[in-house]
Design an enzyme around this catalytic site. Structure first.
Site, mmCIF file in Angstrom:
data_model
loop_
_atom_site.group_PDB
_atom_site.id
_atom_site.type_symbol
_atom_site.label_atom_id
_atom_site.label_comp_id
_atom_site.label_asym_id
_atom_site.label_seq_id
_atom_site.Cartn_x
_atom_site.Cartn_y
_atom_site.Cartn_z
ATOM 1 N N ALA A 51 -10.815 -4.378 15.622
ATOM 2 C CA ALA A 51 -10.572 -5.825 15.799
ATOM 3 C C ALA A 51 -9.409 -6.272 14.917
ATOM 4 C CB ALA A 51 -11.833 -6.615 15.456
ATOM 5 N N ALA A 52 -9.378 -5.789 13.674
ATOM 6 C CA ALA A 52 -8.290 -6.167 12.760
ATOM 7 C C ALA A 52 -6.956 -5.636 13.278
ATOM 8 C CB ALA A 52 -8.573 -5.624 11.360
ATOM 9 N N LYS A 53 -6.924 -4.376 13.699
ATOM 10 C CA LYS A 53 -5.660 -3.775 14.142
ATOM 11 C C LYS A 53 -5.202 -4.354 15.488
ATOM 12 C CE LYS A 53 -4.956 -0.953 10.652
ATOM 13 N NZ LYS A 53 -3.842 -1.168 9.733
ATOM 14 N N SER A 74 1.291 3.388 -2.632
ATOM 15 C CA SER A 74 0.974 4.341 -3.692
ATOM 16 C C SER A 74 0.512 5.684 -3.152
ATOM 17 C CB SER A 74 -0.122 3.760 -4.593
ATOM 18 O OG SER A 74 -1.183 3.267 -3.805
ATOM 19 N N TYR A 103 -12.461 -2.440 12.180
ATOM 20 C CA TYR A 103 -11.095 -1.920 12.025
ATOM 21 C C TYR A 103 -10.284 -2.149 13.311
ATOM 22 C CZ TYR A 103 -7.537 1.649 10.839
ATOM 23 O OH TYR A 103 -6.368 2.323 10.566
ATOM 24 N N GLY A 135 0.818 -1.217 0.000
ATOM 25 C CA GLY A 135 0.000 0.000 0.000
ATOM 26 C C GLY A 135 0.843 1.255 0.000
ATOM 27 N N ILE A 182 -3.786 10.565 11.274
ATOM 28 C CA ILE A 182 -2.773 11.034 10.335
ATOM 29 C C ILE A 182 -3.498 11.584 9.109
ATOM 30 C CG2 ILE A 182 -0.710 10.362 9.021
ATOM 31 C CD1 ILE A 182 -0.398 9.863 12.074
HETATM 32 P P1 NAP Z 1 -4.698 5.458 2.343
HETATM 33 O O1 NAP Z 1 -4.220 6.841 2.109
HETATM 34 O O2 NAP Z 1 -6.133 5.152 2.145
HETATM 35 O O3 NAP Z 1 -3.805 4.462 1.439
HETATM 36 C C1 NAP Z 1 -4.062 3.092 1.487
HETATM 37 C C2 NAP Z 1 -3.021 2.342 0.685
HETATM 38 O O4 NAP Z 1 -3.289 0.928 0.807
HETATM 39 C C3 NAP Z 1 -3.049 2.654 -0.796
HETATM 40 O O5 NAP Z 1 -1.735 2.610 -1.293
HETATM 41 C C4 NAP Z 1 -3.868 1.496 -1.389
HETATM 42 O O6 NAP Z 1 -3.537 1.193 -2.748
HETATM 43 C C5 NAP Z 1 -3.409 0.365 -0.490
HETATM 44 N N1 NAP Z 1 -4.336 -0.772 -0.447
HETATM 45 C C6 NAP Z 1 -5.649 -0.768 -0.107
HETATM 46 N N2 NAP Z 1 -6.144 -2.021 -0.189
HETATM 47 C C7 NAP Z 1 -5.126 -2.814 -0.591
HETATM 48 C C8 NAP Z 1 -4.994 -4.201 -0.859
HETATM 49 N N3 NAP Z 1 -6.047 -5.031 -0.745
HETATM 50 N N4 NAP Z 1 -3.798 -4.681 -1.266
HETATM 51 C C9 NAP Z 1 -2.726 -3.857 -1.409
HETATM 52 N N5 NAP Z 1 -2.782 -2.527 -1.160
HETATM 53 C C10 NAP Z 1 -3.974 -2.018 -0.763
HETATM 54 O O7 NAP Z 1 -4.363 4.959 3.837
HETATM 55 P P2 NAP Z 1 -3.347 5.566 4.916
HETATM 56 O O8 NAP Z 1 -4.080 6.557 5.733
HETATM 57 O O9 NAP Z 1 -2.065 5.929 4.276
HETATM 58 O O10 NAP Z 1 -3.155 4.267 5.836
HETATM 59 C C11 NAP Z 1 -2.059 3.400 5.704
HETATM 60 C C12 NAP Z 1 -2.048 2.415 6.869
HETATM 61 O O11 NAP Z 1 -2.014 3.152 8.090
HETATM 62 C C13 NAP Z 1 -3.314 1.550 6.929
HETATM 63 O O12 NAP Z 1 -2.977 0.254 7.389
HETATM 64 C C14 NAP Z 1 -4.155 2.267 7.963
HETATM 65 O O13 NAP Z 1 -5.067 1.388 8.589
HETATM 66 C C15 NAP Z 1 -3.080 2.742 8.918
HETATM 67 N N6 NAP Z 1 -3.503 3.861 9.757
HETATM 68 C C16 NAP Z 1 -3.850 5.061 9.199
HETATM 69 C C17 NAP Z 1 -4.258 6.093 10.039
HETATM 70 C C18 NAP Z 1 -4.640 7.452 9.513
HETATM 71 O O14 NAP Z 1 -5.068 8.293 10.321
HETATM 72 N N7 NAP Z 1 -4.516 7.739 8.233
HETATM 73 C C19 NAP Z 1 -4.306 5.897 11.423
HETATM 74 C C20 NAP Z 1 -3.957 4.670 11.940
HETATM 75 C C21 NAP Z 1 -3.535 3.659 11.097
HETATM 76 P P3 NAP Z 1 -4.321 1.874 -4.014
HETATM 77 O O15 NAP Z 1 -3.784 3.284 -4.109
HETATM 78 O O16 NAP Z 1 -3.948 1.055 -5.185
HETATM 79 O O17 NAP Z 1 -5.761 1.844 -3.680
#
Ligand code: NAP
Length: 247
Positions: free
Chosen positions: A158-160, A14, A156, A12, A189
């Site tokens: 539960a998964a985390k 991108s 979410y 993930g 974030i």
């Molecule tokens: P995001 O901006 O929505 O980006 C999600 C990324 O995951 C994208 O690159 C997407 O690829 C990829 N992805 C989604 N489903 C996928 C799959 N089945 N296989 C492979 N790649 C997949 O999310 P983010 O905020 O950066 O979050 C990144 C991580 O941090 C996640 O695990 C999230 O749960 C965790 N997190 C985020 C926050 C927050 O506040 N943002 C807080 C706590 C934890 P595409 O571009 O191709 O769709």
């Protein structure tokens, strides 16, 4: 915190946090595999940024919820790089809803990608990593929701929470092989994932953060760099990157 000569797979990568992790690890000298599912253009942009600065990067599509695609993903890293040193399990989604209204697919999609995806990637990399006998670093991106819980995010959280327990268990299994397994638990974030939150909700969240601001992807990426490069005696831990939030 140099990663010169090391290779890293970031799921993930991108967009959002994964993109920042890819750029940060590449800046530290690592060759990086940028994984995505749908957004090829964005993944290519990350790769181009790294290559324009003289780094090494490849882009590989794979859905982490599918084990056979994870095997192909790991094989691409083996074929293109000299070895594998670092796996960052970052790919994740949200499908928020109160449990009373949560559809079965909202539960299942989040478990399949956020929890089974981590299991799939770790399982797929394990054999080549052990065969190399050079140790390694696995860093799983969890969430503070997996520690405290969060209303509207039972799936979410539960998964985390599962990712955190998985991390601690795998650290115990792999310690003797010099493979460190840690989790990073971000708070709020600023990425596309949180961009859907209404402004008043964001303002309320900020009042509950000791540091008085939402986090940025680079805050998480710097912590991942530390765990990937300098933290040889840290394993089985969860590091919150949340500005000290009261949930
Ligand atoms: P995001 O901006 O929505 O980006 C999600 C990324 O995951 C994208 O690159 C997407 O690829 C990829 N992805 C989604 N489903 C996928 C799959 N089945 N296989 C492979 N790649 C997949 O999310 P983010 O905020 O950066 O979050 C990144 C991580 O941090 C996640 O695990 C999230 O749960 C965790 N997190 C985020 C926050 C927050 O506040 N943002 C807080 C706590 C934890 P595409 O571009 O191709 O769709």
């Amino acid at each position: 915190m140099s990663l010169e000569g090391k290779t890293a797979i970031i799921t993930g990568a991108s967009r959002g946090i994964g993109c920042a992790i890819a750029l940060t690890l590449a800046d530290a000298g690592a060759a990086v595999l940028i994984n995505y599912t749908h957004n090829r253009e964005a993944a290519d942009e990350v790769k181009d940024k790294i290559i324009s600065k003289g780094g090494r990067a490849i882009v590989v599509q794979a859905d982490v919820s599918d084990y056979s695609q994870c095997l192909t993903l790991m094989q691409s890293a083996i074929d293109n790089f000299e070895g594998i040193d670092i796996l960052v399990n970052n790919a994740g989604i949200t499908r928020d809803n109160l449990l009373a209204r949560m559809k079965e697919e909202e539960w299942q999609d989040v478990i399949d990608i956020n929890l089974t995806g981590v299991y799939n990637c770790c399982r797929a990399i394990l054999r080549p990593l052990l065969k190399q006998k050079s140790g390694g670093k696995i860093i799983n991106i969890a969430s503070v929701a997996g520690i405290y819980g969060n209303s509207g995010q039972a799936n979410y959280a539960a998964a985390k929470g599962g990712v955190i327990a998985f991390t601690k268990s795998l650290a115990k299994e792999l310690g003797s092989r010099k493979i460190n397994v840690n989790a990073v638990a971000p708070g709020f974030i600023e990425t596309e994932m949180t961009s859907v939150l209404p402004e008043d909700v964001k303002k309320d969240v900020i009042t509950r953060i000791a540091l008085g601001r939402l986090g940025c992807p680079e805050d998480v990426a710097e912590t991942v760099l530390f765990l990937a490069s300098a933290a040889d005696y840290i394993t089985g831990q969860v590091i919150a990157v949340d500005g000290c939030i009261a949930l």
